[in-house]
Design an enzyme around this catalytic site. Structure first.
Site, mmCIF file in Angstrom:
data_model
loop_
_atom_site.group_PDB
_atom_site.id
_atom_site.type_symbol
_atom_site.label_atom_id
_atom_site.label_comp_id
_atom_site.label_asym_id
_atom_site.label_seq_id
_atom_site.Cartn_x
_atom_site.Cartn_y
_atom_site.Cartn_z
ATOM 1 N N ASN A 121 0.846 -1.194 0.000
ATOM 2 C CA ASN A 121 0.000 0.000 0.000
ATOM 3 C C ASN A 121 0.884 1.247 0.000
ATOM 4 O O ASN A 121 1.978 1.259 0.577
ATOM 5 C CB ASN A 121 -0.994 0.007 1.162
ATOM 6 C CG ASN A 121 -0.354 -0.106 2.531
ATOM 7 O OD1 ASN A 121 0.695 -0.710 2.683
ATOM 8 N ND2 ASN A 121 -0.982 0.461 3.529
ATOM 9 N N ILE A 122 0.397 2.272 -0.693
ATOM 10 C CA ILE A 122 1.136 3.525 -0.825
ATOM 11 C C ILE A 122 0.166 4.658 -0.486
ATOM 12 O O ILE A 122 -0.773 4.922 -1.252
ATOM 13 C CB ILE A 122 1.695 3.698 -2.251
ATOM 14 C CG1 ILE A 122 2.554 2.488 -2.640
ATOM 15 C CG2 ILE A 122 2.499 4.997 -2.365
ATOM 16 C CD1 ILE A 122 2.922 2.434 -4.124
ATOM 17 N N GLU A 123 0.357 5.252 0.686
ATOM 18 C CA GLU A 123 -0.575 6.287 1.140
ATOM 19 C C GLU A 123 -0.153 7.658 0.644
ATOM 20 O O GLU A 123 0.916 7.832 0.037
ATOM 21 C CB GLU A 123 -0.670 6.239 2.677
ATOM 22 C CG GLU A 123 -1.242 4.906 3.141
ATOM 23 C CD GLU A 123 -1.538 4.827 4.625
ATOM 24 O OE1 GLU A 123 -1.077 5.702 5.390
ATOM 25 O OE2 GLU A 123 -2.237 3.869 5.011
ATOM 26 N N TYR A 146 -4.832 11.704 1.215
ATOM 27 C CA TYR A 146 -5.634 10.515 1.564
ATOM 28 C C TYR A 146 -6.236 9.745 0.381
ATOM 29 O O TYR A 146 -5.966 8.557 0.228
ATOM 30 C CB TYR A 146 -6.760 10.873 2.542
ATOM 31 C CG TYR A 146 -6.274 11.131 3.968
ATOM 32 C CD1 TYR A 146 -4.966 11.557 4.213
ATOM 33 C CD2 TYR A 146 -7.111 10.963 5.065
ATOM 34 C CE1 TYR A 146 -4.516 11.808 5.510
ATOM 35 C CE2 TYR A 146 -6.672 11.219 6.369
ATOM 36 C CZ TYR A 146 -5.373 11.638 6.580
ATOM 37 O OH TYR A 146 -4.940 11.881 7.853
ATOM 38 N N CYS A 200 -10.151 -4.929 0.258
ATOM 39 C CA CYS A 200 -11.275 -3.986 0.273
ATOM 40 C C CYS A 200 -12.154 -4.224 -0.955
ATOM 41 O O CYS A 200 -11.775 -4.923 -1.900
ATOM 42 C CB CYS A 200 -10.762 -2.538 0.307
ATOM 43 S SG CYS A 200 -10.234 -1.914 -1.305
ATOM 44 N N GLU A 236 -2.951 -4.722 -3.055
ATOM 45 C CA GLU A 236 -3.461 -5.634 -4.078
ATOM 46 C C GLU A 236 -3.519 -4.952 -5.442
ATOM 47 O O GLU A 236 -3.146 -5.526 -6.459
ATOM 48 C CB GLU A 236 -4.882 -6.110 -3.705
ATOM 49 C CG GLU A 236 -4.963 -6.869 -2.393
ATOM 50 C CD GLU A 236 -5.230 -5.966 -1.198
ATOM 51 O OE1 GLU A 236 -4.657 -4.859 -1.136
ATOM 52 O OE2 GLU A 236 -6.002 -6.371 -0.320
HETATM 53 N N1 THU Z 1 -5.187 -1.503 2.554
HETATM 54 C C1 THU Z 1 -4.610 -2.321 1.631
HETATM 55 O O1 THU Z 1 -3.520 -2.034 1.110
HETATM 56 N N2 THU Z 1 -5.276 -3.446 1.272
HETATM 57 C C2 THU Z 1 -6.450 -3.870 1.843
HETATM 58 O O2 THU Z 1 -6.967 -4.871 1.434
HETATM 59 C C3 THU Z 1 -7.052 -3.101 2.925
HETATM 60 C C4 THU Z 1 -6.491 -1.745 3.141
HETATM 61 C C5 THU Z 1 -4.446 -0.314 2.984
HETATM 62 C C6 THU Z 1 -5.008 1.000 2.539
HETATM 63 C C7 THU Z 1 -4.474 1.941 3.589
HETATM 64 O O3 THU Z 1 -3.177 2.356 3.224
HETATM 65 C C8 THU Z 1 -4.363 1.078 4.829
HETATM 66 O O4 THU Z 1 -4.403 -0.262 4.388
HETATM 67 C C9 THU Z 1 -5.444 1.320 5.866
HETATM 68 O O5 THU Z 1 -6.700 1.273 5.282
#
Ligand code: THU
Length: 128
Positions: free
Chosen positions: A34-36, A40, A82, A47
Site C-alpha cells: 500500500n502507498i498512502e 488521503y 477492500c 493488491e
Molecule cells: N489496505 C490495503 O492495502 N489493502 C487492503 O486490502 C485493505 C487496506 C491499505 C489501505 C491503507 O493504506 C491502509 O491499508 C489502511 O486502510
C-alpha cells in the site's frame, strides 16, 4: 514475498502496512504494497499495486494473490481485500478459480475464491 513487501509499505498515516504477491498464470509473481498519500484519497492498496504492475507489464491472467497486513507491519489477523480491490480482481480473474490467500504467517493462512469474497460480482461479462 507478500510478507517481504510489508517492508516497502508506505503508510505514514494509518500505520497499517499491507503486502501482496500476485501469481500470474505464466508463473510470474508481481508484488505490491500500500502507498498512502497526504491527500488521503490517492492512496492505493497493496493488491491493486500488484495488479496494476502486472497488467502494465502485459500480464492479464492470474491464479492467486496472497495478502498480509497489520498495524506497524506486524500481521496479527487476516487482512481481507477492500471492495475496490475485489472489483479489480473481478475484471481480470475467473471468480470460481481465482484464489485469495489471507495470511498471518508462512504457515497460518486461509484460502478463499473470489466468488466467495465477491458473490454476484459485476464483471466484463455483464457488459458483453
Ligand atoms: N489496505 C490495503 O492495502 N489493502 C487492503 O486490502 C485493505 C487496506 C491499505 C489501505 C491503507 O493504506 C491502509 O491499508 C489502511 O486502510
Amino acid at each position: 514475498m507478500a510478507i517481504r513487501q510489508l517492508g516497502h509499505s508506505y503508510a505514514p498515516y494509518s500505520h497499517f502496512h499491507v503486502g501482496a504477491a500476485l501469481l500470474a498464470q505464466n508463473g510470474e509473481i508481481y508484488t505490491g504494497c500500500n502507498i498512502e498519500n497526504a491527500a488521503y484519497t490517492p492512496t492505493i492498496c497493496a493488491e491493486r499495486t500488484a495488479f496494476f504492475k502486472a497488467v502494465s507489464a502485459g500480464t492479464r491472467e492470474f491464479r492467486a494473490i496472497c495478502i498480509v497486513g497489520g498495524k506497524d507491519g506486524v500481521p496479527t489477523e487476516y487482512t481481507p481485500p477492500c471492495g475496490v480491490c475485489r472489483q479489480v480482481m473481478m475484471e481480470f480473474c475467473r471468480p470460481e478459480e481465482f484464489q485469495i490467500i489471507l495470511a498471518v504467517s508462512r504457515d497460518q493462512y486461509e484460502v478463499f475464491s473470489l466468488k466467495e469474497l465477491l458473490p454476484l460480482g459485476f464483471g466484463p461479462g455483464n457488459l458483453a
